[in-house]
Scaffold this motif. Structure first.
Motif, PDB file in Angstrom:
ATOM      1  N   SER A  18      14.084   2.733   5.731  1.00  0.00           N
ATOM      2  CA  SER A  18      13.870   3.517   6.957  1.00  0.00           C
ATOM      3  C   SER A  18      12.483   4.165   6.961  1.00  0.00           C
ATOM      4  CB  SER A  18      14.944   4.591   7.095  1.00  0.00           C
ATOM      5  OG  SER A  18      14.954   5.446   5.954  1.00  0.00           O
ATOM      6  N   GLU A  19      12.010   4.621   5.790  1.00  0.00           N
ATOM      7  CA  GLU A  19      10.677   5.225   5.706  1.00  0.00           C
ATOM      8  C   GLU A  19       9.602   4.189   6.001  1.00  0.00           C
ATOM      9  OE1 GLU A  19      10.529   8.629   2.424  1.00  0.00           O
ATOM     10  OE2 GLU A  19      11.327   6.760   1.615  1.00  0.00           O
ATOM     11  N   ILE A  20       9.741   3.022   5.402  1.00  0.00           N
ATOM     12  CA  ILE A  20       8.750   1.952   5.598  1.00  0.00           C
ATOM     13  C   ILE A  20       8.727   1.529   7.060  1.00  0.00           C
ATOM     14  CG2 ILE A  20       8.082  -0.386   4.957  1.00  0.00           C
ATOM     15  CD1 ILE A  20       9.506   0.099   2.272  1.00  0.00           C
ATOM     16  N   SER A  21       9.906   1.375   7.641  1.00  0.00           N
ATOM     17  CA  SER A  21      10.009   0.968   9.039  1.00  0.00           C
ATOM     18  C   SER A  21       9.332   1.980   9.951  1.00  0.00           C
ATOM     19  CB  SER A  21      11.481   0.796   9.421  1.00  0.00           C
ATOM     20  OG  SER A  21      11.616   0.508  10.792  1.00  0.00           O
ATOM     21  N   ILE A  77       7.795  -6.200  -6.271  1.00  0.00           N
ATOM     22  CA  ILE A  77       8.526  -4.944  -6.111  1.00  0.00           C
ATOM     23  C   ILE A  77       9.935  -5.096  -6.670  1.00  0.00           C
ATOM     24  CG2 ILE A  77       7.209  -4.383  -4.031  1.00  0.00           C
ATOM     25  CD1 ILE A  77       9.732  -5.058  -2.396  1.00  0.00           C
ATOM     26  N   GLU A  78      10.598  -3.970  -6.837  1.00  0.00           N
ATOM     27  CA  GLU A  78      11.988  -3.967  -7.261  1.00  0.00           C
ATOM     28  C   GLU A  78      12.701  -2.828  -6.549  1.00  0.00           C
ATOM     29  OE1 GLU A  78      11.891  -3.377 -11.433  1.00  0.00           O
ATOM     30  OE2 GLU A  78      11.031  -1.360 -11.324  1.00  0.00           O
ATOM     31  N   CYS A  79      14.010  -2.875  -6.539  1.00  0.00           N
ATOM     32  CA  CYS A  79      14.770  -1.831  -5.845  1.00  0.00           C
ATOM     33  C   CYS A  79      15.687  -1.095  -6.810  1.00  0.00           C
ATOM     34  CB  CYS A  79      15.573  -2.425  -4.683  1.00  0.00           C
ATOM     35  SG  CYS A  79      16.899  -3.534  -5.205  1.00  0.00           S
ATOM     36  N   GLN A 130       0.825  -1.207   0.000  1.00  0.00           N
ATOM     37  CA  GLN A 130       0.000   0.000   0.000  1.00  0.00           C
ATOM     38  C   GLN A 130       0.859   1.257   0.000  1.00  0.00           C
ATOM     39  OE1 GLN A 130      -2.454  -0.752   3.448  1.00  0.00           O
ATOM     40  NE2 GLN A 130      -4.123  -1.601   2.228  1.00  0.00           N
ATOM     41  N   LEU A 131       1.931   1.246   0.791  1.00  0.00           N
ATOM     42  CA  LEU A 131       2.833   2.403   0.822  1.00  0.00           C
ATOM     43  C   LEU A 131       3.506   2.618  -0.527  1.00  0.00           C
ATOM     44  CD1 LEU A 131       4.691   2.116   4.261  1.00  0.00           C
ATOM     45  CD2 LEU A 131       3.065   3.882   3.556  1.00  0.00           C
ATOM     46  N   LEU A 132       4.012   1.538  -1.095  1.00  0.00           N
ATOM     47  CA  LEU A 132       4.744   1.649  -2.356  1.00  0.00           C
ATOM     48  C   LEU A 132       3.824   1.962  -3.526  1.00  0.00           C
ATOM     49  CD1 LEU A 132       7.341  -1.264  -2.034  1.00  0.00           C
ATOM     50  CD2 LEU A 132       7.568   1.144  -1.388  1.00  0.00           C
ATOM     51  N   ALA A 133       2.531   1.690  -3.360  1.00  0.00           N
ATOM     52  CA  ALA A 133       1.581   2.037  -4.420  1.00  0.00           C
ATOM     53  C   ALA A 133       1.408   3.547  -4.521  1.00  0.00           C
ATOM     54  CB  ALA A 133       0.228   1.371  -4.159  1.00  0.00           C
ATOM     55  N   ASN A 134       1.780   4.267  -3.457  1.00  0.00           N
ATOM     56  CA  ASN A 134       1.702   5.735  -3.475  1.00  0.00           C
ATOM     57  C   ASN A 134       2.983   6.358  -4.028  1.00  0.00           C
ATOM     58  OD1 ASN A 134      -0.900   5.874  -2.320  1.00  0.00           O
ATOM     59  ND2 ASN A 134      -0.031   5.589  -0.276  1.00  0.00           N
ATOM     60  N   ARG A 135       4.130   5.825  -3.590  1.00  0.00           N
ATOM     61  CA  ARG A 135       5.409   6.337  -4.078  1.00  0.00           C
ATOM     62  C   ARG A 135       6.519   5.399  -3.624  1.00  0.00           C
ATOM     63  NH1 ARG A 135       8.372   8.585  -0.001  1.00  0.00           N
ATOM     64  NH2 ARG A 135       7.274   9.151   1.916  1.00  0.00           N
TER      65      ARG A 135
END
Length: 228
Positions: free
Chosen positions: A30-33, A56-58, A20-25
């Motif tokens: 550290s941000e996710i944590s 996902i990818e990095c 859900q977080l990554l679907a926004n940006r």
């Protein structure tokens, strides 16, 4: 990827929240944590599973910090009814280079105000959302009709079947064509019993078989227009 494995991966609440977080940006570990209140070590573990699944990818920024984003465009569907349970995964290709079917291109047309173009894009989004809702309603209606048709088929099976084995065989074949081995496994019956009932049902005109990949596949007999 096996859709059931993907369903297992998404069964974890924290992994769903990450998506859900990554679907926004895109986000850093550290941000996710911080946003989820979960330790970095656990987040890294979740990200690893999501990355292996192809969700996902990095990438690495100029400061050599690793950030993550959604890698694929897919649709996972779970259908549960009194007579079926299916999990299907559909890849939805998105080609930014091919805009022939998109009436609104990616860039602001020359001579058009950005504000007007933005409002046009918003109208396109609303149109697509409406179509998605109409499709969802159609799928619900189809599932209701399918369930009703299966109910009527089961009532009919009780009238034509001569024994419980025939009932179970006809029900299995209603769902899909299959092999003798699969029928024996699903019904936990000896091949000789299953085969004898299949032959009898064939003689009475209820089922038929075909050959694919050098195997016999049994199915409910299809009635052509000339026989209706």
């Amino acid at each position: 990827m096996d859709p059931t494995k993907l369903l297992d991966i998404l069964g974890n609440e924290n992994r769903r929240k990450i998506i859900q977080l990554l679907a926004n940006r895109p986000c850093y570990v550290s941000e996710i944590s911080s946003r989820l209140g979960v330790g970095p070590k656990a987040i890294i573990s979740h990200l690893g599973l999501l990355e292996q699944a192809g969700l996902i990818e990095c990438s690495v920024d100029e400061q050599r910090r690793k950030y993550f984003n959604i890698a694929n465009n897919m649709r996972l569907e779970v259908s549960v009814s009194p007579y079926a349970y299916t999990v299907t995964l559909h890849d939805v290709p998105f080609d930014r280079e091919n805009k022939e079917e998109d009436p609104v291109g990616e860039e602001t047309p020359q001579g058009e105000e950005p504000s007007a173009f933005f409002l046009k894009l918003n109208g396109r989004l609303k149109e697509l959302k409406k179509r998605q809702e109409e499709l969802a309603q159609m799928q619900q209606q189809l599932q209701a009709e399918y369930t009703e048709a299966m109910n009527r088929c089961l009532d009919s099976i009780e009238e034509i079947a001569r024994n419980p084995v025939e009932c179970e065989l006809l029900f299995e074949l209603l769902k899909d064509e299959t092999t003798l081995a699969s029928l024996c496994y699903n019904l936990r019956l000896h091949p000789s019993i299953v085969n004898a009932n299949l032959i009898d049902l064939t003689k009475r005109g209820f089922i038929e078989y075909g050959i694919k990949n050098n195997q016999y596949y049994w199915k409910i007999r299809e009635i052509g227009v000339e026989n209706e």
